[in-house]
Every structure is written in C-alpha cells, then in structure tokens.
Scaffold this motif. Structure first.
Motif, PDB file in Angstrom:
ATOM      1  N   MET A  12      26.989  37.816  50.104  1.00  0.00           N
ATOM      2  CA  MET A  12      27.403  36.467  49.701  1.00  0.00           C
ATOM      3  C   MET A  12      27.409  36.369  48.174  1.00  0.00           C
ATOM      4  O   MET A  12      26.715  35.553  47.579  1.00  0.00           O
ATOM      5  N   TYR A  13      28.183  37.275  47.562  1.00  0.00           N
ATOM      6  CA  TYR A  13      28.335  37.281  46.109  1.00  0.00           C
ATOM      7  C   TYR A  13      29.822  37.227  45.776  1.00  0.00           C
ATOM      8  O   TYR A  13      30.635  37.786  46.498  1.00  0.00           O
ATOM      9  N   LYS A  14      30.155  36.606  44.683  1.00  0.00           N
ATOM     10  CA  LYS A  14      31.466  36.517  44.041  1.00  0.00           C
ATOM     11  C   LYS A  14      32.356  35.404  44.618  1.00  0.00           C
ATOM     12  O   LYS A  14      32.670  35.377  45.808  1.00  0.00           O
ATOM     13  N   THR A  15      32.769  34.545  43.683  1.00  0.00           N
ATOM     14  CA  THR A  15      33.814  33.555  43.969  1.00  0.00           C
ATOM     15  C   THR A  15      35.156  34.284  43.917  1.00  0.00           C
ATOM     16  O   THR A  15      35.206  35.463  43.525  1.00  0.00           O
ATOM     17  N   VAL A  16      36.237  33.588  44.235  1.00  0.00           N
ATOM     18  CA  VAL A  16      37.559  34.224  44.168  1.00  0.00           C
ATOM     19  C   VAL A  16      37.810  34.714  42.738  1.00  0.00           C
ATOM     20  O   VAL A  16      38.261  35.846  42.524  1.00  0.00           O
ATOM     21  N   ALA A  17      37.499  33.875  41.752  1.00  0.00           N
ATOM     22  CA  ALA A  17      37.752  34.266  40.354  1.00  0.00           C
ATOM     23  C   ALA A  17      36.947  35.513  39.987  1.00  0.00           C
ATOM     24  O   ALA A  17      37.463  36.432  39.345  1.00  0.00           O
ATOM     25  N   GLU A  18      35.706  35.557  40.409  1.00  0.00           N
ATOM     26  CA  GLU A  18      34.863  36.729  40.089  1.00  0.00           C
ATOM     27  C   GLU A  18      35.352  37.987  40.813  1.00  0.00           C
ATOM     28  O   GLU A  18      35.320  39.087  40.265  1.00  0.00           O
ATOM     29  N   ALA A  19      35.819  37.790  42.045  1.00  0.00           N
ATOM     30  CA  ALA A  19      36.321  38.934  42.811  1.00  0.00           C
ATOM     31  C   ALA A  19      37.586  39.489  42.151  1.00  0.00           C
ATOM     32  O   ALA A  19      37.763  40.712  42.031  1.00  0.00           O
ATOM     33  N   LEU A  20      38.451  38.593  41.688  1.00  0.00           N
ATOM     34  CA  LEU A  20      39.679  39.043  41.025  1.00  0.00           C
ATOM     35  C   LEU A  20      39.352  39.744  39.708  1.00  0.00           C
ATOM     36  O   LEU A  20      40.004  40.713  39.324  1.00  0.00           O
ATOM     37  N   GLU A  21      38.332  39.261  39.044  1.00  0.00           N
ATOM     38  CA  GLU A  21      37.936  39.905  37.783  1.00  0.00           C
ATOM     39  C   GLU A  21      37.474  41.344  38.033  1.00  0.00           C
ATOM     40  O   GLU A  21      37.816  42.256  37.293  1.00  0.00           O
ATOM     41  N   PHE A  22      36.733  41.546  39.098  1.00  0.00           N
ATOM     42  CA  PHE A  22      36.292  42.901  39.467  1.00  0.00           C
ATOM     43  C   PHE A  22      37.517  43.813  39.604  1.00  0.00           C
ATOM     44  O   PHE A  22      37.554  44.916  39.062  1.00  0.00           O
TER      45      PHE A  22
END
Ligand code: PGA
Length: 256
Positions: A12-22
């Motif tokens: 349960m880690y990363k918002t959509v924005a954080e996932a896209l940044e990865f």
C-alpha cells in the motif's frame, strides 16, 4: 533454464503520481530481456501504469483479486477487470493477506484457479511464521499450502504458476533467510510439486524467494540456480534499487 523473475510488491505504497514518477526514472539495462520483470502495484495505479510501462518491458501485476467473474462483493476487484486493463500477473495469498484479511488455503486455491482461467499469471505465496519455524513445522506447512494451491490444476496450468517462498518472519524485517535455508525449502517445494505431478512439470515451475531481498543480498539467493528470482517489497519501491535487482537476475545464468 527457467526464465528469472523479479516481481516488485509495492503493497500500500505510492499514489498514481508517485507510481508514474518511478516509471519515468527506472532505467533497466539492455540484458533485461533475460528477466520477467513485474511490478505489482495498488489497484488504482494499474490503468496508468499499464500504459506507462509499455516501453519499459516491465509487466504490471495486481496484489490480489476476487475469484468470481462479477457479483455483489463490495470493495473487490475481479480477474476480468484486471485482464481488461492488460494486467498480466497477480499475487495470491501473500502472508499479509492471510494474516490481516482472513485469506485461507481455500481462497488461495479458488483465486489461483480463477487467475489461470483468465490467463493471468498467479504468483502464489507460501511461507511459515517464526513460531512455526521454531516448532520445526516449516516443511509440513509449506507443503500444505503448495498442495492446496495446485489442487485440481492440470500439468499445463501448473507450469504457468510462479510460486514464492516467503518466510513470514523475513518480510519487511531486514532479516532475510540465509541462502542455504531458502534453497533448502525451495528444493522441498519443487519436490512437493513433483510428488503431485511429476519431476518434468516441477522443473518448469518458477519458484522465487521473498523476504528482505535487496540489491546487496540478491546474488547470494540466485547463485545455486535453484531459486528463480525474487518477490521484493521494500527494495522495489526505489527505481535504482529495483533496476539493480533486475540486473542481478539477468546475470543469474552467469553466476554460480
Ligand atoms: P520485503 O517484502 O522485501 O519488504 O521483505 C517482501 C514481500 O512482502 O513480498
């Protein structure tokens, strides 16, 4: 040789924005074709990630699903909802789901069956708690979990499974199993599959280790050739660390 697998479990880690940044940061080496690379991400990020990951060669997986096609199951996600997004893998029976969400060997069996029916690759998790290990019950338990998951499957279906041996006491604790212990249990898991089917079938099933795998310890697990890769939580969240895990797995054939 079985194709190596690196599967990130983002939990349960990363918002959509954080996932896209990865995905905008992750740079895999050229030999990445030698590894089946998967990121199992939170449901709400899946549509964006499937699109984003196309170029990278990384497949996108879910961390859970219901076994039914559709129905009155508030809050659940069905296998066909995942395949409609071009999600390819799904983690089943993770120990956190068994411990906090009442998953049992029976729900694991139903989900594994359903995932295969929908051409999703199930990553089925098995593993003992510290208490069970100390009571000398590791093998008995792991065999029970494996047999329950593969019960009723055809040989062809079993070959498509990925199993992950994750001792519960090693998950997120920084205390990984030793490579010898992990190899030993994984060899036993392969034997359990062979006992249910045959050695030829068992030799095709990919079996991963999971539990505090990091770039600086992954090679020890891959050296024997017995362990086909890793299911990785914490160390899969950072793009550099994830890329290093994939590189190590790509070199697996050259190790040992
Ligand atoms: P960890 O988690 O790598 O953070 O120990 C592994 C997992 O839960 O799959």
């Amino acid at each position: 040789m079985r194709t190596s697998v690196i599967a990130g479990n983002w939990k349960m880690y990363k918002t959509v924005a954080e996932a896209l940044e990865f995905f905008s940061r992750v740079k895999l080496a050229d030999n990445r074709d030698r590894v089946e690379t998967v990121v199992c991400a939170p449901f709400v990020t899946l549509p964006a990630l499937v699109k984003e990951a196309k170029e990278s060669g990384i497949r996108i997986g879910a961390q859970n699903m219901h076994w039914e096609e559709e129905g009155a199951y508030t809050g659940e996600i069905s296998p066909s909802m995942l395949t409609a997004l071009a999600v390819t893998h799904v983690i089943i029976g993770h120990s956190e789901r068994r411990a906090y969400f009442a998953e049992t060997d029976e729900t694991v069996r139903l989900k594994t069956r359903s995932a295969l029916d929908h051409q999703l690759t199930p990553i089925v998790c098995v593993g003992e708690t510290l208490e069970e290990r100390e009571a000398g019950r590791t093998r008995e338990l792991v065999r029970e979990q494996v047999v329950a998951a593969i019960q009723g499957l055809s040989s062809r279906e079993v070959c498509h499974l990925i199993l992950a041996y994750e001792p519960v006491w090693a998950i997120g604790t920084g205390r990984s199993a030793t490579a010898e212990d992990a190899t030993d249990v994984i060899r036993f898991i392969r034997k359990s599959v062979a006992d249910q089917f045959d050695q030829q079938v068992a030799n095709q099933v990919r079996i991963l280790y999971g539990g505090s795998v990091k770039p600086d310890n992954i090679e020890t697990f891959l050296q024997s050739g017995e362990i086909d890769g890793a299911l990785v939580g914490g160390a899969s969240l950072d793009s550099d660390s994830f890329a290093r895990l994939v590189e190590a797995a790509a070199r697996r054939g050259d190790l040992g």
